[in-house]
Design a protein around this motif. Structure first.
Motif, mmCIF file in Angstrom:
data_model
loop_
_atom_site.group_PDB
_atom_site.id
_atom_site.type_symbol
_atom_site.label_atom_id
_atom_site.label_comp_id
_atom_site.label_asym_id
_atom_site.label_seq_id
_atom_site.Cartn_x
_atom_site.Cartn_y
_atom_site.Cartn_z
ATOM 1 N N VAL A 188 0.793 -1.118 0.046
ATOM 2 C CA VAL A 188 -0.046 0.023 -0.072
ATOM 3 C C VAL A 188 0.765 1.305 -0.019
ATOM 4 C CG1 VAL A 188 -1.792 1.254 1.482
ATOM 5 C CG2 VAL A 188 -2.044 -1.190 0.935
ATOM 6 N N ASN A 189 2.054 1.059 0.875
ATOM 7 C CA ASN A 189 2.981 2.527 0.871
ATOM 8 C C ASN A 189 3.245 2.720 -0.522
ATOM 9 O OD1 ASN A 189 2.514 2.943 3.288
ATOM 10 N ND2 ASN A 189 4.255 1.843 4.001
ATOM 11 N N LYS A 190 3.926 1.502 -1.530
ATOM 12 C CA LYS A 190 4.206 1.712 -2.817
ATOM 13 C C LYS A 190 3.207 2.135 -3.609
ATOM 14 C CE LYS A 190 6.622 -0.932 -6.622
ATOM 15 N NZ LYS A 190 7.059 -2.176 -6.862
ATOM 16 N N LEU A 191 2.058 1.647 -3.534
ATOM 17 C CA LEU A 191 0.653 2.310 -4.336
ATOM 18 C C LEU A 191 0.593 3.689 -4.001
ATOM 19 C CD1 LEU A 191 -1.447 1.710 -6.177
ATOM 20 C CD2 LEU A 191 -2.626 0.822 -4.302
ATOM 21 N N ARG A 192 0.795 4.060 -2.854
ATOM 22 C CA ARG A 192 0.477 5.468 -2.456
ATOM 23 C C ARG A 192 1.478 6.399 -3.205
ATOM 24 N NH1 ARG A 192 -1.154 4.718 3.935
ATOM 25 N NH2 ARG A 192 -3.540 4.111 3.405
ATOM 26 N N PHE A 193 2.794 5.887 -3.057
ATOM 27 C CA PHE A 193 3.966 6.406 -3.807
ATOM 28 C C PHE A 193 3.706 6.893 -5.210
ATOM 29 C CE2 PHE A 193 7.793 6.323 -6.087
ATOM 30 C CZ PHE A 193 8.416 7.668 -5.602
#
Length: 71
Positions: free
Chosen positions: A49-54
């Motif tokens: 999810v952190n990668k997706l938000r980035f």
């Protein structure tokens, strides 16, 4: 498949590795990470999810994710 904060999360175990896909249902943007199966689903889903938000934030800023590469 699980839902985490409005994102779809999918786990696929391949031996000692887990492949985690995170999908934003609004934009259909998908990112994939891989991690050790011993890390646990919560840790792996948080990383995905952190990668997706980035990636989503970079796309909104007009960064390389939203514009074609030029040489």
């Amino acid at each position: 498949m699980a839902v985490s904060g409005g994102y779809l999360i999918e786990f696929q175990r391949v031996g000692s590795i887990v492949r985690v896909s995170a999908i934003d249902p609004v934009t259909n943007t998908e990112v994939v990470i891989q991690g050790p199966a011993t890390a646990g689903q919560e840790t792996l889903s948080r990383a995905a999810v952190n990668k997706l938000r980035f990636v989503l934030a970079r796309g909104q800023q007009g960064g390389p994710a939203s514009s074609p590469r030029t040489r």
